[in-house]
Design a protein around this motif. Structure first.
Motif, short mmCIF file in Angstrom:
data_model
loop_
_atom_site.label_atom_id
_atom_site.label_comp_id
_atom_site.label_asym_id
_atom_site.label_seq_id
_atom_site.Cartn_x
_atom_site.Cartn_y
_atom_site.Cartn_z
N CYS A 74 0.83 -1.20 0.00
CA CYS A 74 0.00 0.00 0.00
C CYS A 74 0.87 1.26 0.00
O CYS A 74 1.82 1.36 0.79
CB CYS A 74 -0.91 -0.01 1.23
N CYS A 127 -4.25 -0.70 0.02
CA CYS A 127 -4.94 -1.80 0.67
C CYS A 127 -6.41 -1.39 0.83
O CYS A 127 -6.75 -0.22 0.66
CB CYS A 127 -4.33 -2.11 2.03
N ILE A 166 -0.93 -5.43 0.21
CA ILE A 166 -2.27 -5.40 -0.38
C ILE A 166 -2.73 -6.85 -0.53
O ILE A 166 -1.95 -7.70 -0.97
CB ILE A 166 -2.26 -4.69 -1.74
#
Length: 107
Positions: free
Chosen positions: A81, A102, A88
């Protein structure tokens, strides 16, 4: 994981480029000659042109997202992220290999 994502990203980029190539006709300038094209037909052509240009802008934005994801793969930052640095979720990346956040940060 990242090699599979890379292949999916490259395939999507090629598809976008092919779509752009096929839509070139819709982006051409509209002729203002009233004798060859009626007023309503010209208005329709202008609307089609505007929609084609908007679609082209969206494609360009998606290509930029894909290019950024490809750079992250090359740099070893793919799958993390950009906001919090956490990984993620794999399912999220399967759905959108160009995802940058995310699920918690994407809200």
């Amino acid at each position: 994981m990242s090699e599979e994502a890379r292949e999916r990203l490259l395939a999507r980029r090629r598809a976008l480029e092919e779509e752009q190539r096929l839509d070139e006709e819709g982006r051409k300038p509209v002729t203002l000659d009233q004798e060859s094209v009626g007023r309503l037909s010209r208005m329709d052509a202008l609307q089609v042109q505007a929609m084609a240009q908007a679609l082209d802008r969206r494609r360009e934005q998606e290509k930029l997202r894909i290019d950024a994801a490809l750079r992250r793969i090359e740099e070893g930052d793919y799958g993390f992220c950009l906001e919090c640095g956490e990984a993620i979720a794999e399912k999220r990346l399967e759905h959108d290999p160009a995802a940058t956040h995310c699920i918690g940060c994407a809200r």
